[in-house]
Design a protein around this motif. Structure first.
Motif, PDB file in Angstrom:
ATOM      1  N   GLY A 116       1.111  -1.635  -0.213  1.00 23.87           N
ATOM      2  CA  GLY A 116      -0.164   0.241  -0.213  1.00 23.87           C
ATOM      3  C   GLY A 116       1.037   1.078  -0.181  1.00 23.87           C
ATOM      4  N   ILE A 117       1.720   1.355  -1.074  1.00 23.20           N
ATOM      5  CA  ILE A 117       3.039   2.052  -0.564  1.00 23.20           C
ATOM      6  C   ILE A 117       1.873   3.311  -1.593  1.00 23.20           C
ATOM      7  CG2 ILE A 117       4.881   3.586  -1.831  1.00 23.20           C
ATOM      8  CD1 ILE A 117       6.282   0.601  -1.373  1.00 23.20           C
ATOM      9  N   LEU A 118       0.913   3.477  -2.665  1.00 21.60           N
ATOM     10  CA  LEU A 118       0.209   4.273  -3.384  1.00 21.60           C
ATOM     11  C   LEU A 118      -1.020   4.544  -2.909  1.00 21.60           C
ATOM     12  CD1 LEU A 118       1.389   4.127  -6.891  1.00 21.60           C
ATOM     13  CD2 LEU A 118       2.162   6.040  -5.314  1.00 21.60           C
ATOM     14  N   LEU A 119      -1.364   3.535  -1.778  1.00 20.43           N
ATOM     15  CA  LEU A 119      -2.470   3.625  -0.647  1.00 20.43           C
ATOM     16  C   LEU A 119      -2.248   4.131   0.685  1.00 20.43           C
ATOM     17  CD1 LEU A 119      -3.535   0.148  -2.365  1.00 20.43           C
ATOM     18  CD2 LEU A 119      -4.461   1.708  -3.247  1.00 20.43           C
ATOM     19  N   PRO A 120      -2.676   5.464   0.484  1.00 19.47           N
ATOM     20  CA  PRO A 120      -2.753   6.340   2.040  1.00 19.47           C
ATOM     21  C   PRO A 120      -3.912   5.326   2.889  1.00 19.47           C
ATOM     22  CG  PRO A 120      -2.240   8.245   0.014  1.00 19.47           C
ATOM     23  CD  PRO A 120      -2.994   6.911  -0.178  1.00 19.47           C
TER      24      PRO A 120
ATOM     25  N   ILE B 188      -2.904  12.490  -5.026  1.00 19.08           N
ATOM     26  CA  ILE B 188      -3.387  11.286  -4.743  1.00 19.08           C
ATOM     27  C   ILE B 188      -4.195  11.511  -3.365  1.00 19.08           C
ATOM     28  CG2 ILE B 188      -2.353   9.239  -3.471  1.00 19.08           C
ATOM     29  CD1 ILE B 188      -0.826   8.152  -5.655  1.00 19.08           C
ATOM     30  N   ILE B 189      -5.201  11.580  -3.273  1.00 13.79           N
ATOM     31  CA  ILE B 189      -5.338  12.261  -1.550  1.00 13.79           C
ATOM     32  C   ILE B 189      -5.133  11.713  -0.328  1.00 13.79           C
ATOM     33  CG2 ILE B 189      -7.859  12.745  -0.447  1.00 13.79           C
ATOM     34  CD1 ILE B 189      -9.391  12.733  -2.980  1.00 13.79           C
ATOM     35  N   VAL B 190      -4.882  12.423   0.405  1.00 14.65           N
ATOM     36  CA  VAL B 190      -3.599  11.688   1.614  1.00 14.65           C
ATOM     37  C   VAL B 190      -4.260  12.446   2.839  1.00 14.65           C
ATOM     38  CG1 VAL B 190      -1.403  11.707   0.518  1.00 14.65           C
ATOM     39  CG2 VAL B 190      -2.083  14.192   2.066  1.00 14.65           C
TER      40      VAL B 190
END
Length: 301
Positions: free
Chosen positions: A118-122, A299-301
């Motif tokens: 999940g590196i790109l999945l906040p 990408i929403i964080v």
């Protein structure tokens, strides 16, 4: 503009792909177990994903109209400013989605954080609901991520979130002329990798690891995800009477694009983010310019 629609992008689970291949679950189970595999792992992964998908749809439906689409429909789906792209899957699905949403902020959710990095999945299935409230009230923030763009001399273009591969579609040598700045030369190699900051810990890092071990020197490319530059590396350049190996790596930016002219009569390709079906033909007569994409992914964080 107010968001009205949540477009949830998913990919087939391994179990669904097996059933598609063997026609029934029973036949898929027989094949895996007969081969010594653990079929229950496929079932568990599928169950967790479907449970997560149901939860995401339920919570988003309170505020938006929801539509679930498979990744295969992304190239033809038309996103508007009223859409919220929601990625539920692995990191690669975020990379693939970013190329087709025209810069819309992506809400990326890890459906199974016990299985996926999940590196790109906040967000995960336990905390994504808090972010929905921020999205509804337009109080969310996002990270900017630089993407790469390939432009052929016939006008065709392709975006990359992580990296481009430029070379042969099979195990033959790539032949081309490479130009960066004022330098250019004819080369024969296993192809060229062009990486963004986001992709620099992936395919590019494997090449750097090989160079480091063979030369016993530390080779590391350190680029932030929003950095306005790319990095290229030539894989296994071969020196001969007709090919050189002086231009093997370097940075790309707006002032210094990478220009490659194909000398391959057939089977030359440019594909992005490891997806070989998402490609441009790159045969003799084709010239590609690799540079920064016109816009960044969000990408929403």
């Amino acid at each position: 503009m107010k968001i009205e629609n949540a477009v949830i992008i998913t990919n087939k689970t391994r179990l669904e792909s097996l059933i598609e291949r063997f026609n029934t679950k029973a036949q898929a189970k027989f094949y895996i177990e007969h081969s010594g595999g653990n079929f229950s792992d496929y079932e568990q992964e599928h169950f967790v994903f479907k449970t997560s998908l149901s939860a995401v749809v339920e919570k988003l439906s309170v505020h938006f109209k929801c539509k679930v689409i498979d990744r295969s429909y992304l190239p033809n789906y038309i996103f508007t400013e009223k859409d919220l792209p929601v990625v539920l899957g692995q990191d690669g699905l975020v990379a693939n989605t970013a190329k087709y949403v025209n810069g819309l902020p992506i809400f990326a959710i890890n459906p199974d954080d016990s299985r996926y990095d999940g590196i790109l999945l906040p967000h995960n299935i336990n905390n994504f609901e808090d972010q929905i409230t921020r999205i509804v009230h337009d109080r969310f923030v996002y990270d900017d991520i630089t993407m790469a763009k390939a432009t052929l001399n016939d006008g065709q273009t392709l975006l990359a979130f992580n990296d481009f591969f430029i070379g042969p579609a099979s195990h033959i040598s790539a032949r081309y002329n490479i130009k960066i700045g004022n330098e250019n030369e004819n080369q024969s190699s296993s192809g060229i990798i062009v990486s963004t900051g986001a992709g620099s810990t992936g395919w590019l890092s494997s090449v750097c690891n090989q160079v480091s071990r063979m030369s016993e020197t530390e080779t590391e490319i350190d680029m932030d995800w929003d950095e306005d530059q790319l990095f290229f590396v030539v894989r296994e350049p071969f020196e001969s009477k007709h090919s050189k190996a002086n231009i093997v790596s370097g940075y790309i930016d707006d002032a210094h694009p990478l220009i490659v002219e194909s000398f391959m009569p057939q089977k030359g390709v440019i594909f992005s983010d490891g997806i070989e079906k998402d490609y441009l033909n790159f045969n003799s007569g084709a010239i590609v310019k690799i540079g920064l994409a016109d816009s960044k992914a969000h990408i929403i964080v």
